[in-house]
Design a protein around this motif. Structure first.
Motif, PDB file in Angstrom:
ATOM      1  N   SER A  80    -126.290  34.407 -37.615  1.00  0.00           N
ATOM      2  CA  SER A  80    -126.612  33.090 -37.968  1.00  0.00           C
ATOM      3  C   SER A  80    -127.098  33.259 -39.526  1.00  0.00           C
ATOM      4  CB  SER A  80    -127.851  32.481 -37.404  1.00  0.00           C
ATOM      5  OG  SER A  80    -128.138  31.457 -37.961  1.00  0.00           O
ATOM      6  N   VAL A  81    -126.459  32.616 -40.366  1.00  0.00           N
ATOM      7  CA  VAL A  81    -126.716  32.159 -41.809  1.00  0.00           C
ATOM      8  C   VAL A  81    -128.231  31.482 -41.955  1.00  0.00           C
ATOM      9  CG1 VAL A  81    -125.977  31.150 -44.111  1.00  0.00           C
ATOM     10  CG2 VAL A  81    -124.162  32.288 -42.568  1.00  0.00           C
ATOM     11  N   ALA A  82    -128.312  30.537 -41.161  1.00  0.00           N
ATOM     12  CA  ALA A  82    -129.433  29.408 -41.308  1.00  0.00           C
ATOM     13  C   ALA A  82    -130.659  30.176 -40.887  1.00  0.00           C
ATOM     14  CB  ALA A  82    -129.128  28.324 -40.476  1.00  0.00           C
ATOM     15  N   ALA A  83    -130.584  31.064 -39.751  1.00  0.00           N
ATOM     16  CA  ALA A  83    -131.698  31.740 -39.448  1.00  0.00           C
ATOM     17  C   ALA A  83    -131.976  32.894 -40.442  1.00  0.00           C
ATOM     18  CB  ALA A  83    -131.262  32.448 -38.077  1.00  0.00           C
ATOM     19  N   SER A  84    -131.063  33.390 -40.939  1.00  0.00           N
ATOM     20  CA  SER A  84    -131.540  34.577 -42.074  1.00  0.00           C
ATOM     21  C   SER A  84    -132.406  34.128 -42.941  1.00  0.00           C
ATOM     22  CB  SER A  84    -130.176  35.060 -42.262  1.00  0.00           C
ATOM     23  OG  SER A  84    -129.751  34.334 -43.681  1.00  0.00           O
ATOM     24  N   LEU A 137    -117.960  39.447 -55.201  1.00  0.00           N
ATOM     25  CA  LEU A 137    -118.773  38.823 -54.048  1.00  0.00           C
ATOM     26  C   LEU A 137    -119.999  38.346 -54.702  1.00  0.00           C
ATOM     27  CD1 LEU A 137    -118.913  42.220 -51.713  1.00  0.00           C
ATOM     28  CD2 LEU A 137    -117.232  40.389 -51.880  1.00  0.00           C
ATOM     29  N   ALA A 138    -120.382  37.176 -54.217  1.00  0.00           N
ATOM     30  CA  ALA A 138    -121.683  36.285 -54.639  1.00  0.00           C
ATOM     31  C   ALA A 138    -122.378  35.979 -53.475  1.00  0.00           C
ATOM     32  CB  ALA A 138    -121.359  35.353 -55.812  1.00  0.00           C
ATOM     33  N   PRO A 139    -123.275  36.601 -53.009  1.00  0.00           N
ATOM     34  CA  PRO A 139    -123.629  36.030 -51.528  1.00  0.00           C
ATOM     35  C   PRO A 139    -124.747  35.101 -51.671  1.00  0.00           C
ATOM     36  CG  PRO A 139    -124.321  38.343 -51.925  1.00  0.00           C
ATOM     37  CD  PRO A 139    -123.260  38.020 -52.918  1.00  0.00           C
ATOM     38  N   ARG A 140    -125.004  34.289 -51.107  1.00  0.00           N
ATOM     39  CA  ARG A 140    -125.837  33.027 -51.313  1.00  0.00           C
ATOM     40  C   ARG A 140    -127.044  32.949 -50.081  1.00  0.00           C
ATOM     41  NH1 ARG A 140    -123.331  27.544 -53.979  1.00  0.00           N
ATOM     42  NH2 ARG A 140    -122.573  28.811 -55.977  1.00  0.00           N
ATOM     43  N   SER A 141    -127.034  33.713 -49.131  1.00  0.00           N
ATOM     44  CA  SER A 141    -127.887  33.797 -48.172  1.00  0.00           C
ATOM     45  C   SER A 141    -128.400  35.099 -47.783  1.00  0.00           C
ATOM     46  CB  SER A 141    -127.462  33.256 -46.836  1.00  0.00           C
ATOM     47  OG  SER A 141    -126.166  34.105 -46.175  1.00  0.00           O
ATOM     48  N   PRO A 142    -129.413  35.378 -47.157  1.00  0.00           N
ATOM     49  CA  PRO A 142    -130.066  36.729 -46.590  1.00  0.00           C
ATOM     50  C   PRO A 142    -129.001  37.532 -45.792  1.00  0.00           C
ATOM     51  CG  PRO A 142    -131.758  35.351 -46.651  1.00  0.00           C
ATOM     52  CD  PRO A 142    -130.681  34.546 -46.836  1.00  0.00           C
ATOM     53  N   TYR A 143    -128.206  36.770 -45.042  1.00  0.00           N
ATOM     54  CA  TYR A 143    -127.262  37.159 -43.987  1.00  0.00           C
ATOM     55  C   TYR A 143    -125.989  37.772 -44.913  1.00  0.00           C
ATOM     56  CZ  TYR A 143    -123.092  37.160 -41.085  1.00  0.00           C
ATOM     57  OH  TYR A 143    -121.806  37.263 -40.293  1.00  0.00           O
ATOM     58  N   ALA A 144    -125.401  36.882 -45.920  1.00  0.00           N
ATOM     59  CA  ALA A 144    -124.382  37.420 -46.613  1.00  0.00           C
ATOM     60  C   ALA A 144    -124.625  38.426 -47.657  1.00  0.00           C
ATOM     61  CB  ALA A 144    -123.939  35.962 -47.541  1.00  0.00           C
ATOM     62  N   MET A 178    -119.156  30.082 -27.785  1.00  0.00           N
ATOM     63  CA  MET A 178    -119.793  30.509 -28.962  1.00  0.00           C
ATOM     64  C   MET A 178    -121.298  29.790 -28.858  1.00  0.00           C
ATOM     65  SD  MET A 178    -117.917  27.691 -31.614  1.00  0.00           S
ATOM     66  CE  MET A 178    -118.671  28.577 -33.191  1.00  0.00           C
ATOM     67  N   ALA A 179    -122.120  30.302 -29.667  1.00  0.00           N
ATOM     68  CA  ALA A 179    -123.598  29.823 -29.497  1.00  0.00           C
ATOM     69  C   ALA A 179    -123.457  28.655 -29.718  1.00  0.00           C
ATOM     70  CB  ALA A 179    -124.535  30.532 -30.674  1.00  0.00           C
ATOM     71  N   PRO A 180    -124.568  27.762 -29.019  1.00  0.00           N
ATOM     72  CA  PRO A 180    -124.612  26.293 -29.155  1.00  0.00           C
ATOM     73  C   PRO A 180    -125.338  25.927 -30.639  1.00  0.00           C
ATOM     74  CG  PRO A 180    -126.236  27.257 -27.218  1.00  0.00           C
ATOM     75  CD  PRO A 180    -125.337  28.293 -27.745  1.00  0.00           C
ATOM     76  N   ASP A 181    -126.016  26.868 -30.969  1.00  0.00           N
ATOM     77  CA  ASP A 181    -126.745  26.608 -32.187  1.00  0.00           C
ATOM     78  C   ASP A 181    -125.769  26.786 -33.506  1.00  0.00           C
ATOM     79  OD1 ASP A 181    -126.482  29.246 -32.103  1.00  0.00           O
ATOM     80  OD2 ASP A 181    -128.551  29.688 -33.114  1.00  0.00           O
ATOM     81  N   ASP A 267    -130.370  22.720 -42.600  1.00  0.00           N
ATOM     82  CA  ASP A 267    -130.823  23.940 -41.881  1.00  0.00           C
ATOM     83  C   ASP A 267    -130.869  25.242 -42.883  1.00  0.00           C
ATOM     84  OD1 ASP A 267    -128.130  24.360 -42.548  1.00  0.00           O
ATOM     85  OD2 ASP A 267    -127.597  25.208 -40.376  1.00  0.00           O
ATOM     86  N   ARG A 268    -130.763  24.788 -44.160  1.00  0.00           N
ATOM     87  CA  ARG A 268    -130.807  26.033 -45.386  1.00  0.00           C
ATOM     88  C   ARG A 268    -131.107  25.332 -46.547  1.00  0.00           C
ATOM     89  NH1 ARG A 268    -124.987  27.946 -44.014  1.00  0.00           N
ATOM     90  NH2 ARG A 268    -125.605  27.174 -42.186  1.00  0.00           N
ATOM     91  N   PRO A 269    -131.777  25.968 -47.623  1.00  0.00           N
ATOM     92  CA  PRO A 269    -131.868  25.541 -48.937  1.00  0.00           C
ATOM     93  C   PRO A 269    -130.576  24.975 -49.706  1.00  0.00           C
ATOM     94  CG  PRO A 269    -132.860  27.792 -48.684  1.00  0.00           C
ATOM     95  CD  PRO A 269    -131.912  27.520 -47.214  1.00  0.00           C
ATOM     96  N   ARG A 270    -130.649  23.702 -50.053  1.00  0.00           N
ATOM     97  CA  ARG A 270    -129.441  23.139 -50.773  1.00  0.00           C
ATOM     98  C   ARG A 270    -128.899  24.036 -51.715  1.00  0.00           C
ATOM     99  NH1 ARG A 270    -127.061  19.615 -47.652  1.00  0.00           N
ATOM    100  NH2 ARG A 270    -128.553  17.876 -46.802  1.00  0.00           N
ATOM    101  N   GLU A 271    -129.775  24.629 -52.646  1.00  0.00           N
ATOM    102  CA  GLU A 271    -129.137  25.771 -53.475  1.00  0.00           C
ATOM    103  C   GLU A 271    -128.157  26.860 -52.899  1.00  0.00           C
ATOM    104  OE1 GLU A 271    -132.728  23.668 -54.661  1.00  0.00           O
ATOM    105  OE2 GLU A 271    -132.164  24.828 -53.124  1.00  0.00           O
ATOM    106  N   ALA A 272    -128.262  27.084 -51.542  1.00  0.00           N
ATOM    107  CA  ALA A 272    -127.635  28.006 -50.994  1.00  0.00           C
ATOM    108  C   ALA A 272    -126.296  27.615 -50.217  1.00  0.00           C
ATOM    109  CB  ALA A 272    -128.230  28.399 -49.678  1.00  0.00           C
ATOM    110  N   ASP A 273    -126.002  26.283 -50.388  1.00  0.00           N
ATOM    111  CA  ASP A 273    -124.943  25.631 -49.997  1.00  0.00           C
ATOM    112  C   ASP A 273    -123.541  26.152 -50.479  1.00  0.00           C
ATOM    113  OD1 ASP A 273    -126.313  23.926 -48.066  1.00  0.00           O
ATOM    114  OD2 ASP A 273    -125.879  22.112 -49.318  1.00  0.00           O
TER     115      ASP A 273
END
Length: 308
Positions: A80-84, A137-144, A178-181, A267-273
């Motif tokens: 989950s990107v959002a949960a990360s 590569l330019a990840p925008r989330s802890p998951y990435a 797939m996960a419901p979340d 579900d995540r910071p707008r800057e990470a969109d």
């Protein structure tokens, strides 16, 4: 194989088993509930497959899993990107430290090829779409970021350990169970139940790839002759669709044509969109002989029939 109890891994496990492969799998962390139901946190493997649970960053757990294996597939870790955003350290431990431990064990066991399932999220917001595998590569989330770190350990380990490495970067994977979340999981569930359908942001464009197509690509990665010892492949359809259009397709497939509503919270910071992320599947087509075969409408209809 690591991650054999997950959404993609449980299906891949069954395909390999039916093909006659001898498979051992790490289902997930110790104490996690295992069930035969598709879409569960961990799905039980078919009878006859040696499976156990343990931490993916523990070499003592990984060593017997890998011993004697010619090929290792690595799909373990939270997705989950959002949960990360609220669990960055945990994501780093599992994805980065876990992958580093697996790479070390593979090198010591004489594994011939490691197939690591990464994510298209590592690209962040590409300068151009469809994005190719050689884009920065330019990840925008802890998951990435964790996935990008894991990739670095796989590539370095391949050189030092003398094994071939394939990095697969799936784009937006969907399908029954797939996960419901997830965005699409929630859309399908609400459309099917008759509940109002709403999205956080109708603008983002994604490349949706059916889970069965992803599994077929990973099977191809097991046997393909690689042009060089390390290779990266996008697992994508090459076609982008906005969240608004996706929700409209779900509603139409459910017999409820119309537009989705909007909900105010994100579900995540707008800057990470990431506003657009579409993959170029050309390399996988040329070198793996792989293309997506499941249309989005067919995939959505199957989900609506199967989800409860």
């Amino acid at each position: 194989m690591g991650g054999g109890g997950g959404f993609i891994g449980s299906r891949l496990l069954r395909v390999l088993h039916r093909a006659g492969a001898t498979v051992r799998t790490l289902l997930g962390p110790p104490g996690s509930a295992v069930t035969a139901l598709p879409g569960a946190a961990l799905v039980a493997p078919p009878a006859g497959i040696e499976a156990w649970q343990g931490e993916v960053d523990d070499p003592a757990v990984l060593a017997p899993l890998v011993a004697g294996a010619a090929l290792v597939l690595h799909l373990a870790g939270p997705r989950s990107v959002a949960a990360s955003f609220g669990a960055a350290a945990a994501y780093a431990r599992i994805h980065v430290a876990g992958t580093a431990a697996l790479v070390q064990v593979c090198a010591g066991a004489g594994v011939a090829r490691l197939i690591h399932v990464s994510s298209a999220e590592v690209y962040g917001q590409p300068a151009r779409n469809p994005v190719r595998e050689d884009a920065p590569l330019a990840p925008r989330s802890p998951y990435a970021a964790a996935k990008a770190g894991a990739e670095a350990f796989v590539l370095a380990g391949s050189v030092a350990g003398g094994f071939e490495a394939v990095i697969a970067r799936p784009f937006s994977v969907y399908g029954p169970g797939m996960a419901p979340d997830t965005l699409l999981g929630a859309l399908v569930r609400r459309a099917r139940s008759g509940d109002p359908v709403a999205v956080f942001d109708p603008r983002p464009v994604r490349d949706y790839c059916h889970v069965d197509d992803v599994v077929a690509a990973l099977v191809a990665c097991c046997t393909a002759a690689l042009p060089e010892p390390t290779r990266v492949y996008n697992l994508a359809g090459g076609v982008g669709l906005s969240v608004a259009a996706l929700a409209g397709r779900v509603l139409a497939a459910a017999g409820r044509p119309g537009a989705p509503g909007l909900v105010p919270q994100a579900d995540r910071p707008r800057e990470a969109d990431i506003l657009a992320l579409v993959g170029d599947p050309g390399r996988a087509a040329r070198e793996l002989g792989w293309r997506t075969t499941t249309s989005l409408d067919a995939g959505l209809s199957a989900m609506l029939r199967s989800e409860s």
